[in-house]
Design a protein around this motif. Structure first.
Motif, PDB file in Angstrom:
ATOM      1  N   ASP A  89       0.806  -1.237   0.000  1.00 42.45           N
ATOM      2  CA  ASP A  89       0.000   0.000   0.000  1.00 42.45           C
ATOM      3  C   ASP A  89       0.833   1.279   0.000  1.00 42.45           C
ATOM      4  O   ASP A  89       0.275   2.358   0.152  1.00 42.45           O
ATOM      5  N   HIS A  90       2.127   1.156  -0.148  1.00 34.09           N
ATOM      6  CA  HIS A  90       2.929   2.382  -0.174  1.00 34.09           C
ATOM      7  C   HIS A  90       2.972   3.011  -1.570  1.00 34.09           C
ATOM      8  O   HIS A  90       3.514   4.090  -1.732  1.00 34.09           O
ATOM      9  N   GLY A  91       2.396   2.287  -2.558  1.00 34.34           N
ATOM     10  CA  GLY A  91       2.217   2.928  -3.872  1.00 34.34           C
ATOM     11  C   GLY A  91       3.024   2.350  -5.025  1.00 34.34           C
ATOM     12  O   GLY A  91       3.175   3.003  -6.062  1.00 34.34           O
ATOM     13  N   LYS A  92       3.518   1.113  -4.895  1.00 34.47           N
ATOM     14  CA  LYS A  92       4.324   0.508  -5.965  1.00 34.47           C
ATOM     15  C   LYS A  92       3.525   0.433  -7.265  1.00 34.47           C
ATOM     16  O   LYS A  92       4.008   0.847  -8.328  1.00 34.47           O
ATOM     17  N   THR A  93       2.299  -0.110  -7.173  1.00 41.93           N
ATOM     18  CA  THR A  93       1.479  -0.289  -8.370  1.00 41.93           C
ATOM     19  C   THR A  93       1.133   1.061  -8.987  1.00 41.93           C
ATOM     20  O   THR A  93       1.184   1.228 -10.214  1.00 41.93           O
ATOM     21  N   THR A  94       0.816   2.005  -8.137  1.00 48.59           N
ATOM     22  CA  THR A  94       0.446   3.342  -8.629  1.00 48.59           C
ATOM     23  C   THR A  94       1.614   3.978  -9.383  1.00 48.59           C
ATOM     24  O   THR A  94       1.429   4.563 -10.457  1.00 48.59           O
ATOM     25  N   ASN A 187       6.850   8.450  -1.347  1.00 49.93           N
ATOM     26  CA  ASN A 187       5.625   8.598  -2.135  1.00 49.93           C
ATOM     27  C   ASN A 187       4.503   9.225  -1.297  1.00 49.93           C
ATOM     28  O   ASN A 187       4.620   9.325  -0.078  1.00 49.93           O
ATOM     29  N   LYS A 188       3.448   9.621  -1.973  1.00 46.46           N
ATOM     30  CA  LYS A 188       2.248  10.206  -1.367  1.00 46.46           C
ATOM     31  C   LYS A 188       2.554  11.545  -0.695  1.00 46.46           C
ATOM     32  O   LYS A 188       1.946  11.874   0.329  1.00 46.46           O
ATOM     33  N   ASP A 190       1.716  14.219  -1.677  1.00 46.47           N
ATOM     34  CA  ASP A 190       0.556  15.110  -1.843  1.00 46.47           C
ATOM     35  C   ASP A 190      -0.393  15.033  -0.644  1.00 46.47           C
ATOM     36  O   ASP A 190      -1.236  15.898  -0.461  1.00 46.47           O
ATOM     37  N   ARG A 191      -0.236  14.016   0.172  1.00 44.13           N
ATOM     38  CA  ARG A 191      -1.181  13.838   1.277  1.00 44.13           C
ATOM     39  C   ARG A 191      -0.874  14.804   2.426  1.00 44.13           C
ATOM     40  O   ARG A 191       0.292  15.055   2.745  1.00 44.13           O
ATOM     41  N   SER A 223       4.758  11.773  -6.035  1.00 38.39           N
ATOM     42  CA  SER A 223       3.370  11.383  -5.845  1.00 38.39           C
ATOM     43  C   SER A 223       2.935  10.631  -7.089  1.00 38.39           C
ATOM     44  O   SER A 223       2.956  11.187  -8.198  1.00 38.39           O
ATOM     45  N   GLY A 224       2.568   9.387  -6.896  1.00 41.44           N
ATOM     46  CA  GLY A 224       2.097   8.593  -8.022  1.00 41.44           C
ATOM     47  C   GLY A 224       0.735   9.077  -8.474  1.00 41.44           C
ATOM     48  O   GLY A 224       0.281   8.759  -9.568  1.00 41.44           O
ATOM     49  N   LYS A 225       0.098   9.863  -7.585  1.00 41.87           N
ATOM     50  CA  LYS A 225      -1.242  10.330  -7.893  1.00 41.87           C
ATOM     51  C   LYS A 225      -1.192  11.586  -8.753  1.00 41.87           C
ATOM     52  O   LYS A 225      -1.852  11.660  -9.788  1.00 41.87           O
TER      53      LYS A 225
END
Ligand code: GDP
Length: 514
Positions: A89-94, A187-188, A190-191, A223-225
């Motif tokens: 959930d740390h964002g590998k796939t994203t 990652n993340k 942006d949060r 940020s992967g987002k």
């Protein structure tokens, strides 16, 4: 002409524990350092380590990975191969999804249409990065276990709102064990809960020497987002690649690793990550014990391409059988060489299996003997019957029964087993090893599928071995040679009859009773 596994390891300059695990990869299961290999098998193993065999079997052939170039700095640069790892959930796939959208073929062909295990991203200045797109540790580890260090660097993803977690540390451990450098992607960011400083200090606490703390591990906030920092991440990857000076020759025989292998409507396909050389349709390649004439090459958009240079992954069609992920792929100069290599590897594998089984049987036998011996000590045999409770012990020196039961001299009768197929050779070896008693036992020196060869006869002559030929024809010149050398050949195609004859031979070989 026999050598123990530990002596062979010494002869080949290998550490014994590493050597044992490598033998396992070659198909030898449960082989311990005390096991004895025949000269021929030892020679084949030695060949796998790039040694010229001293025993020439005349029919085997294998392809070797090429030795490293004398001057690597003269070779062309190739794209770095990157694996993304980190806690769930740390964002590998994203991150991978984001990168995939910017991939070379996605831009040229309007999106990646299929998953082939890797994709390449083109950056300004014509530079490329290849990402393995199976995130997580399992893929990395399974490749590593097979000896494949396919990745040049690891991107360690740490979520800014969660910081260092157990799988972060595990990923670190694996990257260190593989001696693969890392780049940290926080990652993340942006949060609102993002806390970059905490991530940095947690990493430092866990021994990651990050730039901010005077080390040389690069840290990038992404940020992967939103895509923030992703261009920086790519730049940093190229920077590290430059420092690592990743190069490979583009010409000569191609070499690579199987990343994935599946069956698609078109047939058997396997993704090959090219390590060096350039693969083209029409080339012959070998992976493990299967080969292919490359029918076509396709990229991650499913588009056919003419060539796959080093550092790129390509889907290869044309396999006779599916290869295994992690297998080394080596190009062969022509089809007959490819087939010969596969044949040779299959034989090596079969021998490994037979030897493993023989080793197991020997272990079982020793265990049984040991148990019998213990039982004998506990219940000394009496003429009046073994299973009756023993009366008061007799005076030891005068017990005639004990003298009668003294262990006789053990004799061995050697066998060499050849047969039509692997399965029957295995069965014959097992059946033969079942025979014998405390005075004489069969010993299988060599067992392999195939016709009896000159080598078999010559070695049987030296080792005083009886050749068993099961369900196969014997060439005329081999029969003559065996006769000249005085090597007995037992010919059978029914195991029962064979066992009968083996029993007779064992009885005949017993020393005469005084
Ligand atoms: P993986 O298990 O490491 O592959 O993590 P995922 O890529 O599946 O991401 C886990 C969750 O975090 C998903 O709900 C994503 O949408 C979310 N996520 C991933 N990257 C970011 C990011 O950069 N910012 C934000 N806000 N959410 C993200």
């Amino acid at each position: 002409e026999y050598i123990s596994v530990s002596n062979l390891a010494i002869a080949l300059g290998q550490k014994i524990d590493i050597f044992l695990s490598q033998l396992e990869e070659l198909g030898f299961e449960d082989v311990g350092k005390e096991n004895i290999l025949t000269g021929e098998t030892a020679a084949l193993v030695a060949q796998e380590y790039g040694f010229e065999p001293t025993v020439d079997t005349g029919e085997e052939e294998d392809l070797k990975a090429r030795p490293a170039a004398a001057d690597p700095s003269s070779l062309p640069l190739r794209p770095p191969v990157v694996t993304i790892m980190g806690h769930v959930d740390h964002g590998k796939t994203t991150l991978l999804d984001y990168l995939r959208k910017s991939s070379t073929v996605a831009q040229e062909h309007g999106g990646i249409t299929q998953h082939i295990g890797a994709f390449s991203v083109s950056l300004s200045g014509g530079k490329q990065i290849t990402f393995l797109d199976t995130p997580g540790h399992a893929a990395f580890l399974s490749m590593r276990q097979r000896g494949a260090n396919v990745t040049d660097m690891v991107i360690l993803v740490v979520a800014a709102d969660d910081s260092v977690m157990p799988q972060t540390l595990e990923a670190l451990k694996h990257a260190r064990a593989a001696k693969v450098p890392i780049i940290v992607a926080i990652n993340k960011v942006d949060r609102p809960e993002a806390n970059v400083d905490r991530v940095k200090s947690d990493l430092a606490t866990n021994g990651v020497e990050i730039e901010d703390y005077g080390g040389d591990v690069q840290v990038v906030c992404v940020s992967g987002k939103t895509g923030q920092g992703m261009a920086d991440l790519e730049e940093n990857i190229l920077l590290l690649a430059e420092m690592l000076d990743i190069r490979a020759e583009t010409d000569g025989m191609a070499e690579g690793w199987v990343l994935e292998s599946t069956i698609k409507p078109l047939g058997r396909v396997a993704t090959v990550l090219i390590k060096r050389g350039t693969l083209r349709p029409g080339d012959f390649i070998v992976a493990g014990r299967v080969h292919a004439k490359v029918r076509s090459l396709r990229n991650e958009a499913g588009v056919e391409i003419d060539e796959a240079p080093p550092g790129t992954a390509v889907e290869v069609l044309g396999w006779k059988e599916p290869p295994d992920a992690g297998d080394l792929v080596v190009q062969a100069p022509d089809e007959s060489k490819a087939k010969a290599a596969v044949h040779y590897r299959q034989e090596l594998h079969d021998r490994g299996e037979i030897i493993s089984q023989m080793a197991q049987q020997e272990q079982d036998r020793q265990k049984r003997d040991h148990e019998r011996e213990l039982e004998r000590i506990a219940n000394p045999p009496r003429r009046r019957g073994r299973h009756q409770p023993a009366p008061a012990p007799p005076p030891p020196a005068e017990d005639p029964v004990a003298a009668e039961d003294a262990p006789p001299q053990m004799t061995h009768l050697n066998f060499t087993i050849k047969g039509d197929v692997h399965g029957s050779v295995e069965a014959v070896a097992a059946a033969i090893l079942e025979q014998g008693n405390n005075e004489i036992r069969p010993r299988v020196l060599h067992a392999a599928p195939g016709q009896i060869t000159e080598w078999d006869v010559e070695h049987a002559a030296v080792a005083g071995s009886t050749i068993v030929n099961f369900n196969n024809t014997i060439p005329g010149h081999i029969k003559r040679l065996a006769q000249e050398q005085g090597v007995p050949i037992l010919e059978h195609n029914v195991i029962y009859h064979l066992v009968e004859e083996v029993r007779e031979r064992l009885a005949d070989a017993l020393p005469p009773l005084v």
